[in-house]
Write a protein that holds these residues in place. Structure first.
Motif, PDB file in Angstrom:
ATOM      1  N   LYS A 145       0.859  -1.185   0.000  1.00 34.58           N
ATOM      2  CA  LYS A 145       0.000   0.000   0.000  1.00 34.58           C
ATOM      3  C   LYS A 145       0.894   1.234   0.000  1.00 34.58           C
ATOM      4  CE  LYS A 145      -0.556   0.035   5.060  1.00 34.58           C
ATOM      5  NZ  LYS A 145       0.320  -1.125   5.303  1.00 34.58           N
ATOM      6  N   ALA A 146       0.305   2.374  -0.282  1.00 33.01           N
ATOM      7  CA  ALA A 146       1.053   3.623  -0.322  1.00 33.01           C
ATOM      8  C   ALA A 146       1.739   3.865   1.029  1.00 33.01           C
ATOM      9  CB  ALA A 146       0.120   4.780  -0.664  1.00 33.01           C
ATOM     10  N   GLY A 147       3.016   4.217   0.951  1.00 40.19           N
ATOM     11  CA  GLY A 147       3.798   4.458   2.162  1.00 40.19           C
ATOM     12  C   GLY A 147       4.673   3.295   2.572  1.00 40.19           C
ATOM     13  N   LEU A 193       1.688  -0.517 -12.398  1.00 36.79           N
ATOM     14  CA  LEU A 193       1.115  -1.071 -11.175  1.00 36.79           C
ATOM     15  C   LEU A 193       1.292  -0.124  -9.990  1.00 36.79           C
ATOM     16  CD1 LEU A 193       2.508  -4.707 -11.525  1.00 36.79           C
ATOM     17  CD2 LEU A 193       0.278  -3.859 -12.264  1.00 36.79           C
ATOM     18  N   LEU A 194       2.532   0.345  -9.802  1.00 31.45           N
ATOM     19  CA  LEU A 194       2.850   1.233  -8.677  1.00 31.45           C
ATOM     20  C   LEU A 194       3.705   2.381  -9.160  1.00 31.45           C
ATOM     21  CD1 LEU A 194       4.170  -1.377  -6.053  1.00 31.45           C
ATOM     22  CD2 LEU A 194       1.806  -0.669  -6.332  1.00 31.45           C
ATOM     23  N   LYS A 195       3.693   3.452  -8.375  1.00 32.91           N
ATOM     24  CA  LYS A 195       4.701   4.507  -8.511  1.00 32.91           C
ATOM     25  C   LYS A 195       5.547   4.465  -7.247  1.00 32.91           C
ATOM     26  CE  LYS A 195       2.172   7.660 -11.591  1.00 32.91           C
ATOM     27  NZ  LYS A 195       3.131   7.528 -12.697  1.00 32.91           N
ATOM     28  N   VAL A 196       6.849   4.270  -7.428  1.00 27.94           N
ATOM     29  CA  VAL A 196       7.755   4.077  -6.294  1.00 27.94           C
ATOM     30  C   VAL A 196       8.788   5.193  -6.276  1.00 27.94           C
ATOM     31  CG1 VAL A 196       9.459   2.537  -5.242  1.00 27.94           C
ATOM     32  CG2 VAL A 196       7.449   1.580  -6.370  1.00 27.94           C
ATOM     33  N   LYS A 197       8.951   5.813  -5.107  1.00 26.32           N
ATOM     34  CA  LYS A 197       9.982   6.831  -4.928  1.00 26.32           C
ATOM     35  C   LYS A 197      11.272   6.107  -4.577  1.00 26.32           C
ATOM     36  CE  LYS A 197       8.845  10.689  -3.063  1.00 26.32           C
ATOM     37  NZ  LYS A 197       8.450  11.721  -2.071  1.00 26.32           N
ATOM     38  N   SER A 198      12.211   6.116  -5.530  1.00 22.12           N
ATOM     39  CA  SER A 198      13.466   5.372  -5.362  1.00 22.12           C
ATOM     40  C   SER A 198      14.607   6.343  -5.171  1.00 22.12           C
ATOM     41  CB  SER A 198      13.729   4.495  -6.591  1.00 22.12           C
ATOM     42  OG  SER A 198      14.986   3.873  -6.499  1.00 22.12           O
ATOM     43  N   THR A 199      15.457   6.055  -4.185  1.00 22.14           N
ATOM     44  CA  THR A 199      16.629   6.886  -3.916  1.00 22.14           C
ATOM     45  C   THR A 199      17.857   6.191  -4.453  1.00 22.14           C
ATOM     46  OG1 THR A 199      15.606   7.755  -1.920  1.00 22.14           O
ATOM     47  CG2 THR A 199      17.980   8.050  -2.146  1.00 22.14           C
ATOM     48  N   THR A 200      18.542   6.819  -5.406  1.00 20.95           N
ATOM     49  CA  THR A 200      19.758   6.253  -5.991  1.00 20.95           C
ATOM     50  C   THR A 200      20.960   7.094  -5.617  1.00 20.95           C
ATOM     51  OG1 THR A 200      19.420   7.521  -8.006  1.00 20.95           O
ATOM     52  CG2 THR A 200      18.504   5.307  -7.948  1.00 20.95           C
TER      53      THR A 200
END
Length: 668
Positions: A145-147, A193-200
């Motif tokens: 779920k979101a979060g 499907l999802l939007k994911v905040k990814s830290t690179t």
């Protein structure tokens, strides 16, 4: 910026697979191209993060060290810091510049402060549905779920086709920004499907790290850090229990591990099955199996202990990072050396991830197959034994398309394996004789639904079943239904006699709870249910299926008629979910207007009673002075004699006939 071919230990290699496409956002060390020589396959990682601007090679191209593979640009369209650093490095090599000591110190200080000011880049990544071998699938369950914080390869969504269910892993690690689909949606390849905040890792750090002269010591440092972090992870004894499966109890169908086995977190350890569904129970931790608390065929419920595991409470992720970084390390060796180093590497990757769905024997068979890492990863996710797939590539190499074709065939074609399993569960039956001397035979496969029904139907061998026959006078009820069905039809509702029967039965089951109960495992008590959930048998082209009508005692006849229509349509369209088939404590099966006068329905264990309905016919009924034509409905109540007495069954059907003869009694 162009990503070049590194030194892979051979003079030249062939582009076997391109793992990215124009427009993709990629991170540092993400694999972009799969190269293969005669003896080994290597995934080439990206040395920078950014957006793929163009792909400079095509499948089948032969490349050598230094050949350009893809061109990247920063997401904002500007050149990356790594590109600037590379240009600066080339300029400094071509035009040597001598700086005073103070200037050198000032330059290093500026670079250091710039790197610390921008330690990372946060990007929003779309996680899309990969190719699962079918044109479209149904979203059966959303696992995040979101979060939520998710890891790479963590299962995020469960999709199902008509014949199989697949867990879709995440292609990126990060925090779920939003969920773009809902349960029940129909999705196909490429759907977000999802939007994911990814830290690179920021590209600003890359020049500082790559310019350090200690690169030869980096793998040793990484392994040491991995060992220290793994050692720092707390160990203990964990008991893995049965999660909430959506049913009261399920039988242990298969035990996938044994005492002494090492398992990973989320690796499947036990397979349990209910009347209509099969579920793999994963391990909640990594470690070594020290005890198994269940046996084949044992019934288990939520919270029951399955296995005891001694090991790490938390998964040591640096080991995975080290394995991913391995292909980026240049290896200079002749062809024979490449074979000896690449083959064990592929085998190690297979063993570390493959055991979640495959046995050790199947994992060993996979290790012998000539296939690239990308194909092996997809096979592990889908639980496919590579040895079962026919290879079409050069040197008998297994291609991704071979795997897709195999999975698509398995998803759409009837499987013969369950037949053998179902046959083995029928006790006391000898093998069939040879019919070749009597004209021979023609074998025709049963439908998938028929195959999975065989074990369930075989349980009736252990139920002492009796059938009580009766007939209900529904003359007035049918006349009333005839008056109502015209208005119902205008609303798109089909008002059948079954809706009235379901309502009458729900009322009666409240008075006679034993008919909706279950015989306890110790056979010393009866479990009485708090709610009424009624199974409604529906005939489909593939066979009989039994969706569940929830709480009919709390609904009107109109509501029941609407839901019966919806359930029947979903059954015929093969869109019933596992939850639609679970939890019933009484069943109705009807022959409708097909024909017949009576039949003996089989009790559907773990239920103890089932009502069969035959076609109603006009019959002469004596009223004391003459015969009247009355519409009579034949009823067949089959019951488990261990729970229900014959007198109780006769009283039950008698009460039901009186309610159906005058439906107004429900209001009293």
């Amino acid at each position: 910026m162009q990503i070049m071919t590194p030194d892979i230990g051979v003079d030249k290699a062939t582009v076997a697979e391109i793992l990215v496409k124009v427009g993709d956002t990629i991170a540092i060390d993400e694999s972009i191209v799969l190269l293969e020589s005669d003896k080994a396959s290597v995934e080439v990682p990206s040395t920078s993060a950014g957006v793929v601007k163009s792909i400079l090679v095509t499948l089948g191209d032969e490349v050598t060290e230094g050949a350009a593979l893809v061109e990247l640009e920063a997401e904002d369209g500007s050149a990356t810091e790594t590109q600037k650093a590379d240009a600066s490095e080339k300029t400094s090599q071509n035009t040597p510049t001598i700086l005073p000591d103070e200037d050198i110190q000032s330059e290093l200080t500026t670079q250091s402060s710039s790197a610390s000011a921008q330690p990372s880049i946060s990007t929003l990544v779309d996680v899309k549905l990969p190719d699962i071998g079918v044109e479209k699938a149904l979203v059966g369950e959303i696992l995040v779920k979101a979060g939520d914080t998710i890891d790479l390869d963590q299962s995020i969504v469960v999709v199902e086709s008509d014949k199989a269910t697949v867990e879709v892993p995440s292609t990126v690690a990060g925090i779920v920004e939003s969920v773009e689909i809902q349960e029940g949606d129909t999705v196909k390849e490429g759907v977000v499907l999802l939007k994911v905040k990814s830290t690179t890792v920021s590209a600003a750090e890359t020049p500082v790290k790559t310019e350090q002269p200690e690169t030869t010591q980096q793998p040793v440092t990484t392994e040491s850090e991995t060992e220290q972090e793994s050692a720092a992870v707390q160990s203990g004894v964990i008991e893995v229990t049965v999660p909430d499966l959506g049913v009261d109890k399920a039988a242990v169908a298969e035990i996938l591990v044994k005492v002494g086995d090492s398992v990973e977190a989320d690796q499947s350890i036990i397979v349990v099955e209910s009347d209509k569904a099969t579920v793999e129970v994963p391990s909640s931790t990594a470690g070594v199996i020290t005890a198994i608390h269940v046996e084949m065929g044992q019934n288990v419920s939520q919270g029951a202990a399955l296995v005891t595991i001694e090991g790490q409470v938390k998964k040591a992720t640096p080991a995975k990072n080290t394995a991913q970084a391995t292909p980026a390390t240049p290896v200079k060796a002749p062809n024979a050396s490449v074979q000896s180093t690449a083959a064990p590497q592929a085998q190690n990757v297979s063993v570390s991830s493959n055991v979640d769905k495959l046995t050790k024997e199947q994992s060993a068979a996979n290790a012998k197959v000539y296939a690239g890492p990308a194909v092996r990863k997809l096979a592990r996710e889908l639980g496919v034994v590579l040895a079962d797939v026919k290879a079409s590539g050069p040197h008998e190499r297994l291609m991704k398309q071979d795997l897709v074709t195999y999975v698509k065939t398995r998803l759409t074609a009837p499987q013969a394996a369950p037949v053998a399993q179902a046959t083995a569960e029928v006790p006391g039956l000898p093998k069939l004789p040879d019919f070749s001397a009597f004209g021979g035979v023609e074998e025709k496969a049963m439908t998938r639904l028929q195959q999975v029904s065989v074990p369930q139907l075989s349980l009736n061998n252990f139920i002492p079943q009796v059938t009580q026959f009766d007939a209900a006078d529904i003359t007035e009820l049918e006349a009333w239904r005839g008056e109502l069905k015209g208005n119902f039809k205008k609303e798109g509702i089909s008002l059948t006699i079954l809706a009235f029967i379901a309502k009458a039965l729900a009322h009666l089951l409240k008075e006679e709870p034993y008919f909706a109960g279950h015989l306890a495992d110790d056979q010393k008590s009866v479990l009485l249910r708090n709610e009424i959930h009624m199974g409604i048998a529906v005939a489909t082209p593939d066979g009989l299926t039994v969706p569940v009508l929830r709480n009919p005692d709390q609904k009107s006849v109109k509501q029941i008629a609407i839901e019966l229509g919806e359930l029947s349509k979903k059954a015929r369209d093969k869109k019933l979910s596992p939850k639609d088939l679970q939890g019933a404590n009484f069943t109705i099966t009807s022959l409708g207007s097909i024909g017949g006068t009576a039949f003996t329905p089989l009790v559907n264990w773990p239920q103890v009673a089932i009502l069969g309905i035959s076609p109603a016919t006009m019959q002469p009924v004596w009223n004391g002075q003459s015969f009247d034509p009355r519409l009579m409905l034949p009823l067949s109540l089959s019951y488990d004699h261990r729970v229900i007495n014959g007198a109780d069954a006769a009283r039950f059907t008698n009460k039901l006939t009186k309610i159906l003869a005058d439906i107004r009694t429900l209001l009293l």
